[in-house]
Design an enzyme around this catalytic site. Structure first.
Site, PDB file in Angstrom:
ATOM      1  N   ARG A 130      -0.332   8.695 -10.551  1.00  0.00           N
ATOM      2  CA  ARG A 130      -0.265   9.969  -9.857  1.00  0.00           C
ATOM      3  C   ARG A 130       0.392   9.800  -8.480  1.00  0.00           C
ATOM      4  O   ARG A 130       1.065  10.704  -7.979  1.00  0.00           O
ATOM      5  CB  ARG A 130      -1.697  10.473  -9.704  1.00  0.00           C
ATOM      6  N   ASP A 131       0.194   8.664  -7.914  1.00  0.00           N
ATOM      7  CA  ASP A 131       0.738   8.422  -6.580  1.00  0.00           C
ATOM      8  C   ASP A 131       2.258   8.418  -6.543  1.00  0.00           C
ATOM      9  O   ASP A 131       2.857   8.576  -5.483  1.00  0.00           O
ATOM     10  CB  ASP A 131       0.248   7.075  -6.049  1.00  0.00           C
ATOM     11  N   LEU A 132       2.862   8.247  -7.715  1.00  0.00           N
ATOM     12  CA  LEU A 132       4.316   8.192  -7.719  1.00  0.00           C
ATOM     13  C   LEU A 132       4.920   9.519  -7.268  1.00  0.00           C
ATOM     14  O   LEU A 132       6.061   9.598  -6.873  1.00  0.00           O
ATOM     15  CB  LEU A 132       4.830   7.826  -9.119  1.00  0.00           C
ATOM     16  N   TYR A 133       4.132  10.559  -7.353  1.00  0.00           N
ATOM     17  CA  TYR A 133       4.633  11.875  -6.933  1.00  0.00           C
ATOM     18  C   TYR A 133       4.380  12.155  -5.456  1.00  0.00           C
ATOM     19  O   TYR A 133       4.783  13.191  -4.943  1.00  0.00           O
ATOM     20  CB  TYR A 133       3.928  12.984  -7.706  1.00  0.00           C
ATOM     21  N   ALA A 134       3.664  11.284  -4.833  1.00  0.00           N
ATOM     22  CA  ALA A 134       3.310  11.565  -3.444  1.00  0.00           C
ATOM     23  C   ALA A 134       4.561  11.954  -2.671  1.00  0.00           C
ATOM     24  O   ALA A 134       5.611  11.328  -2.804  1.00  0.00           O
ATOM     25  CB  ALA A 134       2.632  10.350  -2.822  1.00  0.00           C
TER      26      ALA A 134
END
Lengths: 480, 106
Positions: B62-66
């Protein structure tokens, strides 16, 4: 900032209908009505079957969309309109607004006499379910005069007020009506307010002189009549038992011919003996009434003229038939005077959502012949529902107690009902007669009201899609 | 509105309310998808109590979208709102499709 596709959403409280090949959504908390395209409908369907879904779950379930841009667009619209809401959010985060502390008075209903020259068996004032046994009385001039002043003094900022003459049979006290109208017109003009008058009558005392007066002063008239002779005369009778039809028919014809300044409506009370809605409707419209409204009789349980379950179902079927005719007429650009439906459509069009079923105790009060204030005209002379006098003013403590107890948020039976914001538990008087409790929801009508509301929403969508201009005309009729 | 159409007045009011604020919605709390860096906490590059990632409340991918989603802030990631609206197009589920989040060459 993170990606939100794992965020879970659920469907807000809503009701979905398929109308003329279209998916339509009625959002319960706000009463907004939306049409959904296929994609949005598909998303709503998905969530109807589940408690909540994450965005990626929604996207996964949607077949045939190679890119996620379209579905994401639809999800965003649904979320921004409040149709989908984050699953973590409390279901009903907004507290119910508290009852208003002060409220401008809009309408005063003057019970100019508590006597009547008819003796209709079902009458809530004189029949078996009457609330008081006061001696016969006519309102004296001093009370009427004080009532007019009281209305104008308490109307706050609103530039329009209404005065309704009610009874008994109000025309038994025509002299007072005449004097009151002229006084009210003068006082309203002095205060720069517009005053509207209306009157409900059994038509037996309409003379040419009376009719011309009503027309001249733009007094809206509602005639209580139950249809053609054989239906009307079943319960609408003189004390001798003789039917009233032959007396009223020529007078109504005269009224409809001579009084053109305001629409004239007919009000039909449905009972076990009188329930042929469509036939009565056609008859009364043919006579020349602009609007016909139907109300089931208010009774305690077990009266022989009460409507049975089957009779209510039959009434609903006929309401549906009339609705179909109404919609066809509306699509052609003409108006069919079925006021039960036009009232409902008007509420749906605006998306009104109410915490109280009516204005009783808020913008509307009843005045007894002696000057006592009541919740509404139906509670006049009921000691329990007294809210002060026109002389001493509203008993604010009693009014506050009433508004608190009558608020929709107190009616726990209603909390999960999808039409609660339209019905708000139903008529206080009906509740009192039926259950002995003014604040009891009218549970005997729940299924009926829900079915009727659905019929109304379907009609609304069809007219809105086919001839939206119709509602501008309806607006004109509802607020002349 | 492309997928949902207001029919009655109340619905039109809801729709107008959104349109009226279109230009500032991105930084407002009523924004349908929660955003801004401070009101939503990402799991971050962290580990769970057992030293792994299996128990994190959000998948680490999910962090890849940060700083991408609904974001215009210049960062080490492409921004969605101005320059790369379709960057995550091929990534319907971060856990499964994260490999489709590719480099960009401005």
């Amino acid at each position: 900032m993170g990606e939100h596709r794992s965020m879970r959403y659920r469907l807000h409280e809503c009701r979905r209908f398929r109308v003329a090949g279209r998916e339509v959504l009625f959002l319960v908390p706000s009463h907004s009505i939306f049409a959904l395209d296929e994609l949005a409908a598909e998303i709503v369907h998905l969530l109807e079957e589940r408690e909540a879904l994450s965005i990626s779950d929604i996207l996964r379930h949607l077949n045939g969309h190679r890119s996620s841009a379209e579905p994401m667009g639809a999800i965003r619209e649904l979320v921004s309109l409040g149709i989908l809401q984050p699953a973590a959010q409390p279901i009903n985060p907004r507290p119910q607004p508290a009852p208003p502390a002060t409220f401008p008075l809009r309408t005063l209903v003057l019970n100019v006499t508590n006597t009547c020259n008819l003796s209709c068996g079902y009458c809530y004032e004189y029949g078996e379910d009457q609330l008081s046994h006061s001696p016969p009385r006519a309102m004296p001039w001093e009370v009427a005069k004080r009532a007019v002043d009281f209305l104008l003094e308490h109307s706050g900022e609103s530039d329009r007020v209404s005065l309704t003459f009610f009874g008994g049979e109000p025309l038994l006290n025509f002299k007072l009506i005449r004097r009151t109208v002229s006084y009210a017109e003068q006082r309203a003009a002095e205060r720069g307010k517009r005053i509207d008058f209306s009157l409900t009558t059994n038509a037996t005392l309409l003379t040419r002189r009376v009719i011309d007066f009503l027309a001249e002063h733009r007094i809206g008239v509602t005639v209580s009549i139950d249809g053609p002779r054989e239906l009307n005369d079943r319960l609408r009778v003189f004390p001798s038992g003789r039917g009233s039809y032959d007396v009223i028919a020529p007078k109504i014809a005269d009224l409809l011919r001579r009084h053109k300044t305001r629409p004239i409506g007919a009000r039909v009370t449905l009972t076990s003996a009188v329930r042929e809605v469509e036939r009565i409707f056609d008859y009364l419209i043919d006579l020349g009434f602009q609007d016909v409204g139907f109300a089931p009789v208010t009774t305690a349980v077990g009266r022989d003229y009460a409507l049975s379950e089957e009779a209510l179902a039959e009434v609903l079927r006929q309401f549906e038939t009339l609705t179909e005719r109404f919609v066809e007429a509306a699509l052609r650009g003409s108006y069919l005077g079925f006021s039960n439906l036009s009232d409902l459509l008007w509420e749906l069009h605006h998306g009104f959502s109410k915490s109280y079923p009516c204005g009783a105790g808020l913008g509307l009060l009843g005045v007894s012949p002696t000057g006592d204030l009541a919740l509404c005209h139906r509670f006049i002379e009921s000691p329990q529902h007294r809210l002060g006098t026109v002389e001493t003013g509203v008993d604010e403590r009693r009014r506050a107690a009433f508004l608190k107890a009558a608020h929709l948020s107190r009616k726990t039976d209603c909390h999960t009902c999808w039409v609660r914001g339209l019905c708000s538990g139903g008529c206080h008087h009906e509740a009192y007669v039926r259950y002995g409790d003014t604040f009891h929801p009218n549970l005997h009508y729940c299924d009926w009201i829900r079915a009727w509301t659905e019929i109304g929403i379907r009609a609304y969508v069809r007219i809105m899609e086919g001839n939206p201009a119709f509602f501008d005309r309806l607006e004109g009729r509802k607020s002349p | 509105m492309k997928h949902v159409r207001a029919l009655n007045r109340k619905a039109r009011r809801a729709e107008r309310g959104i349109d009226d604020h279109d230009d500032v919605m991105a930084m407002q709390e009523q924004q349908p998808l929660p955003l801004s860096c401070t009101t939503v906490f990402d799991p971050g590059w962290e580990i769970d109590a057992l030293g792994g990632m299996g128990l994190l409340c959000q998948p680490m991918e999910r962090d890849l979208y940060a700083c991408y989603n609904e974001c215009w802030w210049p960062a080490q990631l492409p921004d969605q709102m101005v320059n790369y609206p379709d960057w995550s197009e091929k990534c319907a589920s971060a856990v499964k499709d994260w490999r489709h989040l590719d480099l960009v060459f401005p």
